[in-house]
Scaffold this motif. Structure first.
Motif, short mmCIF file in Angstrom:
data_model
loop_
_atom_site.label_atom_id
_atom_site.label_comp_id
_atom_site.label_asym_id
_atom_site.label_seq_id
_atom_site.Cartn_x
_atom_site.Cartn_y
_atom_site.Cartn_z
N ASP A 198 -25.77 -2.76 -20.52
CA ASP A 198 -26.74 -3.75 -20.94
C ASP A 198 -26.01 -4.87 -21.68
O ASP A 198 -24.79 -4.89 -21.78
N ALA A 199 -26.78 -5.81 -22.20
CA ALA A 199 -26.18 -6.97 -22.85
C ALA A 199 -25.44 -6.61 -24.12
O ALA A 199 -24.44 -7.26 -24.47
N ALA A 200 -25.87 -5.55 -24.81
CA ALA A 200 -25.24 -5.17 -26.08
C ALA A 200 -24.21 -4.07 -25.91
O ALA A 200 -23.53 -3.72 -26.87
N TRP A 201 -24.09 -3.49 -24.70
CA TRP A 201 -23.19 -2.36 -24.44
C TRP A 201 -23.46 -1.24 -25.44
O TRP A 201 -22.58 -0.79 -26.18
N THR A 202 -24.72 -0.77 -25.44
CA THR A 202 -25.13 0.32 -26.33
C THR A 202 -24.36 1.58 -25.98
O THR A 202 -24.30 1.98 -24.81
N LYS A 203 -23.82 2.24 -26.99
CA LYS A 203 -22.96 3.40 -26.77
C LYS A 203 -23.79 4.67 -26.61
O LYS A 203 -24.74 4.91 -27.36
N LEU A 204 -23.41 5.49 -25.63
CA LEU A 204 -24.00 6.80 -25.44
C LEU A 204 -23.10 7.92 -25.94
O LEU A 204 -23.57 9.00 -26.28
N TYR A 205 -21.78 7.66 -25.97
CA TYR A 205 -20.83 8.66 -26.46
C TYR A 205 -19.63 7.92 -27.04
O TYR A 205 -19.18 6.91 -26.51
N LEU A 206 -19.12 8.46 -28.16
CA LEU A 206 -17.93 7.92 -28.81
C LEU A 206 -17.11 9.06 -29.37
O LEU A 206 -17.66 9.98 -29.99
N SER A 207 -15.81 9.04 -29.15
CA SER A 207 -14.94 10.07 -29.71
C SER A 207 -14.58 9.72 -31.16
O SER A 207 -14.89 8.64 -31.66
N GLY A 208 -13.91 10.66 -31.82
CA GLY A 208 -13.65 10.53 -33.24
C GLY A 208 -12.74 9.39 -33.63
O GLY A 208 -12.82 8.89 -34.75
N HIS A 209 -11.83 8.95 -32.74
CA HIS A 209 -10.88 7.90 -33.08
C HIS A 209 -11.53 6.52 -33.16
O HIS A 209 -10.86 5.54 -33.50
#
Length: 467
Positions: A198-209
């Motif tokens: 989407d326009a904001a690049w909403t995150k669904l998953y992020l690792s710890g770094h």
């Protein structure tokens, strides 16, 4: 309305309707036939048949206001009889109590059927539902429902247990997969992510770094109310990033983008975003999978290296002597303008095209190759400075002093050439002049000698009789 009430209502309604219908049917057909007044038989008069009379009586019963349900249509054709006008009206017999009895029987049957169904089916279904609700609320994956008997309900309970076994196995595999994925992402020197396209690049998953690189906690960008990743991209780089992602999505190719982000403290960091646009074949939805790598230190090192290279390039280009840089095979990688002027070749003709031994005369080549090989293997055994000759574009031989050495940490060599051709020419001319002067002095009959200011004899003619 609950299952018990719906089942009781259905069974009661069905039994009441069935028995009420039976009561209506038997109550209507059980009326007594009217008794005719006996008359003396008349001669010549024919009696009416019994069967049409029976049909007519049934029709009257069914058409009566109390019990009748049929329209007033005769069930049999009227048979004229000469005695019909003379018969008195029949007496109406009393109705027997079939309908109330059948209605009561229906209510009792419905109650008994409900109790039987409740004991055999409903109670077990409710127990199965309650056990499933307890398992759902407590989250006990090892708990199973109770199985009794071998009927269809027992088969249903066994199927539920089989599904729960498969679900537990699937959840165990999913946890193992998540553990391996977490270990893998933690060992990657970057932040692995999945974003909506989407326009904001909403995150669904992020690792710890992610927090180490951006300074933000991953929880700030996850969930329904999470921030968009586009908010922390430097405003001057945002359109470039959008164009790169759009091009990757259009061509179906991976992308590698370098841009700046703004950390919570206001500092700016460079990151490298490597990923691709992925599309779900079933839902046709797209998202972004990739990894964010810290690029600030690398870019700073490249800037320092670029500055250092620029300084050395300036020194290399502005040196008063001809200079070249060769790889380990002796191919010329760089050549300055003085070398091009010395040899008569252009930079384009020399760099990455010629080996520096191409400028060495054949008679000098064995010595030069031996010194080059020794410099690669045992540089301490080879003098850094020596004299040799070069051949320019026109084939003219040039006397040069070579100063060569290895670049520390590599097998490349840098060499400078000092043209001493004119010095050697002047020196040869002086030697020839001195030789001619000696020959002239020795040919004179007088004694000729030369001394310096300190009184040292330099030249004495042969006529002096001294050595």
């Amino acid at each position: 309305m609950g299952l018990r009430r719906r089942l009781a209502l259905a069974l009661g309604s069905m039994c009441i309707l069935i028995f009420a219908g039976l009561g209506l049917l038997f109550g209507g057909l059980s009326r007594e036939r009217p008794r005719a007044v006996p008359e003396a038989p008349h001669e010549g008069v024919t009696r009416r048949p019994v069967l049409p009379d029976l049909f007519e009586e049934i029709g009257k019963v069914l058409r009566s206001p109390e019990r009748g349900i049929l329209p007033k249509i005769p069930l049999s054709p009227s048979i004229p009889s000469p005695l019909s006008t003379q018969a008195p009206p029949p007496e109406t017999p009393p109705v027997r109590p079939f309908f109330p009895a059948f209605l009561a029987a229906g209510l009792v049957t419905a109650l008994l059927a409900y109790l039987l169904v409740h004991r055999l089916v409903l109670a077990r279904l409710l127990r199965l539902t309650e056990e499933l609700r307890c398992i759902s609320e407590t989250g006990e994956q090892g708990r199973r429902v109770t199985v009794k008997g071998k009927d269809q309900l027992a088969m249903l309970a066994n199927s539920v247990n089989d599904l729960m076994d498969a679900l537990e196995t699937s959840m165990i595999r999913e946890r193992e997969h998540a553990t391996r994925l977490q270990a893998l992402t933690n060992n990657i020197p970057g932040a692995v992510y999945r974003s909506r396209n989407d326009a904001a690049w909403t995150k669904l998953y992020l690792s710890g770094h992610f927090q180490d690189i951006t300074g933000y906690a991953p929880e700030e960008f996850l969930g329904v109310n999470g921030r968009g990743f586009a908010e922390i991209i430097h405003p001057d780089d945002l359109e470039k990033v959008r164009a790169g992602v759009a091009e990757s999505s259009r061509k179906g190719l991976p992308f590698t983008l370098e841009y700046r982000i703004v950390r919570p403290d206001g500092s700016v960091r460079w990151i490298s975003d490597r990923g691709r646009v992925v599309q779900d074949e079933l839902t046709e939805k797209t998202w972004l999978d990739g990894v964010l790598l810290e690029e600030t230190e690398r870019r700073r090192a490249l800037e320092i290296l670029g500055e250092s290279e620029a300084r050395h390039r300036a020194i290399f280009e502005n040196a008063g002597s001809a200079m070249i840089l060769t790889d380990e095979d002796g191919q010329i990688v760089m050549a300055n303008e003085e070398f091009c002027r010395l040899t008569g070749y252009s930079r384009e003709e020399v760099e990455h095209r010629l080996f520096w031994t191409a400028f060495v005369p054949p008679e000098e080549l064995p010595q030069v190759l031996e010194m080059t090989s020794r410099r690669q293997n045992a540089p301490e055994t080879v003098p850094r400075r020596y004299e040799t000759r070069l051949t320019d574009r026109t084939g003219r031989h040039l006397d040069v002093i070579v100063c060569a050495d290895l670049i520390p940490g590599s097998r490349q060599q840098v060499a400078s050439f000092l043209d001493i051709t004119e010095i050697r020419t002047v020196q040869s001319a002086l030697e020839a002049s001195e030789r001619r002067f000696r020959e002239f002095a020795e040919s004179l009959p007088q004694v000729v000698f030369e001394i310096d200011l300190e009184g040292t004899v330099l030249v004495v003619s042969k006529n002096a009789g001294v050595t």
